[in-house]
Write a protein that holds these residues in place. Structure first.
Motif, short mmCIF file in Angstrom:
data_model
loop_
_atom_site.label_atom_id
_atom_site.label_comp_id
_atom_site.label_asym_id
_atom_site.label_seq_id
_atom_site.Cartn_x
_atom_site.Cartn_y
_atom_site.Cartn_z
N ARG A 2 0.81 -1.20 0.00
CA ARG A 2 0.00 0.00 0.00
C ARG A 2 0.84 1.25 0.00
O ARG A 2 2.04 1.21 0.22
CB ARG A 2 -0.89 0.00 1.24
CG ARG A 2 -1.88 -1.12 1.21
CD ARG A 2 -2.23 -1.57 2.61
NE ARG A 2 -3.05 -2.72 2.52
CZ ARG A 2 -2.58 -3.93 2.26
NH1 ARG A 2 -1.31 -4.12 2.05
NH2 ARG A 2 -3.36 -4.95 2.18
N TYR A 205 -6.52 -7.83 -7.51
CA TYR A 205 -7.18 -7.81 -6.20
C TYR A 205 -8.53 -8.50 -6.36
O TYR A 205 -9.30 -8.19 -7.28
CB TYR A 205 -7.37 -6.37 -5.73
CG TYR A 205 -6.05 -5.69 -5.41
CD1 TYR A 205 -5.54 -5.68 -4.12
CD2 TYR A 205 -5.32 -5.07 -6.42
CE1 TYR A 205 -4.33 -5.07 -3.83
CE2 TYR A 205 -4.10 -4.46 -6.15
CZ TYR A 205 -3.61 -4.46 -4.85
OH TYR A 205 -2.40 -3.86 -4.58
N ASP A 207 -12.15 -10.49 -4.57
CA ASP A 207 -13.00 -10.73 -3.42
C ASP A 207 -13.06 -12.23 -3.15
O ASP A 207 -12.42 -13.02 -3.85
CB ASP A 207 -14.40 -10.13 -3.63
CG ASP A 207 -15.17 -10.76 -4.79
OD1 ASP A 207 -14.82 -11.89 -5.22
OD2 ASP A 207 -16.12 -10.12 -5.28
N PRO A 215 -9.10 -1.42 -5.73
CA PRO A 215 -8.75 -0.73 -4.49
C PRO A 215 -8.72 0.78 -4.63
O PRO A 215 -8.77 1.49 -3.62
CB PRO A 215 -7.35 -1.28 -4.18
CG PRO A 215 -6.81 -1.68 -5.52
CD PRO A 215 -7.98 -2.19 -6.28
N THR A 218 -12.18 2.61 -3.40
CA THR A 218 -12.34 2.89 -1.97
C THR A 218 -11.10 3.57 -1.38
O THR A 218 -11.13 4.00 -0.24
CB THR A 218 -12.59 1.59 -1.20
OG1 THR A 218 -11.48 0.70 -1.43
CG2 THR A 218 -13.87 0.91 -1.69
N THR A 220 -8.42 2.24 -0.46
CA THR A 220 -7.86 1.41 0.62
C THR A 220 -7.78 -0.02 0.12
O THR A 220 -8.42 -0.38 -0.88
CB THR A 220 -8.74 1.48 1.88
OG1 THR A 220 -8.06 0.80 2.95
CG2 THR A 220 -10.10 0.82 1.66
N ASP A 222 -8.21 -3.94 1.35
CA ASP A 222 -8.59 -4.98 2.31
C ASP A 222 -7.55 -6.09 2.18
O ASP A 222 -7.36 -6.63 1.09
CB ASP A 222 -9.98 -5.49 1.97
CG ASP A 222 -10.46 -6.60 2.89
OD1 ASP A 222 -9.63 -7.16 3.65
OD2 ASP A 222 -11.65 -6.94 2.82
N PRO A 223 -6.86 -6.47 3.27
CA PRO A 223 -5.84 -7.51 3.16
C PRO A 223 -6.34 -8.80 2.53
O PRO A 223 -5.58 -9.51 1.87
CB PRO A 223 -5.41 -7.74 4.61
CG PRO A 223 -5.70 -6.45 5.29
CD PRO A 223 -6.95 -5.92 4.64
N SER A 224 -7.62 -9.09 2.66
CA SER A 224 -8.15 -10.34 2.10
C SER A 224 -8.21 -10.30 0.58
O SER A 224 -8.39 -11.33 -0.07
CB SER A 224 -9.54 -10.63 2.65
OG SER A 224 -10.49 -9.68 2.19
N THR A 225 -8.06 -9.10 -0.03
CA THR A 225 -8.14 -9.00 -1.48
C THR A 225 -6.78 -9.10 -2.16
O THR A 225 -6.71 -9.19 -3.38
CB THR A 225 -8.77 -7.65 -1.91
OG1 THR A 225 -7.84 -6.58 -1.66
CG2 THR A 225 -10.07 -7.40 -1.18
N GLU A 226 -5.70 -9.08 -1.41
CA GLU A 226 -4.37 -9.04 -2.01
C GLU A 226 -3.95 -10.40 -2.55
O GLU A 226 -4.22 -11.44 -1.95
CB GLU A 226 -3.34 -8.59 -0.97
CG GLU A 226 -3.53 -7.15 -0.54
CD GLU A 226 -2.32 -6.62 0.19
OE1 GLU A 226 -1.41 -6.12 -0.50
OE2 GLU A 226 -2.29 -6.71 1.42
#
Length: 349
Positions: A2, A205, A207, A215, A218, A220, A222-226
């Motif tokens: 990020r 990225y 879901d 990203p 938003t 930002t 979300d770590p779950s999308t990386e």
């Protein structure tokens, strides 16, 4: 990764360790060998006087420093890792330089990962210097912009410009601590290769249903999308990032000059030299979607084979994908070599 200020810690990565490699040692040596053939007489003499070796030999140096580890007492020590040592043997008498470089460039930012091994979870500090190798810009973008998610002030574009500054007799800009022209040239010999590996600039990225998310909508991540530069993507249970690191199929370092005609056709940059790495990053971002063309993704749950989980990638025609990947690799290796040589020729006309 990020976009953070260099003094702020990076958010923990929850999936796996970013390899921070682009091209394996063979790939970097291919780039260096082609660049050696394109150097002007003056630039070739400068490289030899500063490094004592050619670019082909020098190119893996920045991955060799990954064998430097912080010890319990806070010192830094090069630890021989036989599986990775072969391209590093030319530098065996210069390990003190590697240790000093890592020590100076370890703590300007926090590059912390959350790992799971043998049933245990722990946080590991990887060292800020490892962030110099990459960006993670969404492949939904079509150019490099410092305001995009996945960039930061200590990423590959900034690191290349810091090294250029040192070679042009300017101070090393913060957060980088590049002490000498030798270090700066080692960085450029490696990082310009890194910049042209598509998964080292562009990222997907996803879901939890395996659909792409953006990203930059938003602002930002979300770590779950990386997908961590493709390190959390598995093609037939093989790490996708690693597959892109390798040279083209059946292509070896002694064949490097087979790509020289392609490299000779690469247009020379004429803009201000500090803008070149931004333009090259934008070019790689345009290439990166080809690494995922036609792919679909499915969530992989943590298991013995994939303790951190991730995503599987399915391709409609795998053989065609490999052929296309090999062609992209040839193009990108040639571009990297041409641009490395053109940069050094511009610094030392």
């Amino acid at each position: 990764m990020r976009k953070f200020l260099a003094t702020l810690p990076l958010l923990l990565l929850l999936l796996t360790v970013q390899q921070a490699k682009a091209w394996n040692a063979d790939g970097h040596q291919i780039v260096g060998a082609i660049a050696d053939a394109l150097l002007s007489a003056n630039a070739k003499a400068k490289v030899a006087s500063i490094l004592g070796v050619d670019l082909r030999t020098a190119a893996p140096w920045l991955d060799c420093v990954k064998s430097v580890h912080r010890q319990a007492d806070g010192s830094f020590k090069y630890v021989v890792e036989e599986a990775f040592e072969a391209p590093c043997t030319p530098f065996k008498d210069g390990r003190d330089l590697m240790e000093a470089y890592v020590g100076r460039n370890f703590v300007q930012c926090s590059y912390t990962v959350h790992r799971k091994e043998n049933g245990h979870e722990f946080d590991e500090e990887m060292g800020c210097h490892n962030t110099y190798h990459f960006d993670d810009i969404s492949i939904l973008r079509d150019h490099f912009d410092r305001n995009f998610q996945g960039t930061n002030e200590h990423d590959i574009v900034a690191a290349i410009n810091a090294a250029i500054a040192v070679l042009k007799d300017r101070p090393s800009p913060p957060p980088f601590k590049i002490a000498t022209k030798e270090e700066a040239l080692f960085l450029l010999a490696h990082l310009i290769g890194d910049l042209h590996q598509p998964l080292h600039v562009g990222a997907v990225y996803l879901d939890l249903q395996g659909q792409q998310v953006d990203p930059d909508v938003t602002h930002t991540i979300d770590p779950s999308t990386e997908t961590i530069g493709g390190n959390a993507l598995f093609d037939n249970n093989k790490n996708l990032h690693s597959a892109w690191d390798a040279p083209p199929t059946h292509f070896q370092v002694p064949q490097a000059l087979d790509l020289l005609p392609i490299a000779q056709q690469i247009a020379k940059d004429t803009d201000q030299i500090e803008n070149w790495s931004l333009a090259w990053a934008s070019d790689t971002i345009k290439v990166a979607p080809r690494a995922f063309a036609g792919a679909s993704f499915a969530k992989v749950q943590p298991s013995a084979a994939h303790p951190n989980g991730g995503w599987s990638i399915t391709l409609p025609d795998h053989a065609a994908y490999v052929d296309a990947r090999d062609q992209i690799k040839r193009e990108q290796l040639a571009k990297a070599a041409a641009r490395l040589a053109n940069l050094l020729n511009a610094i030392w006309p």
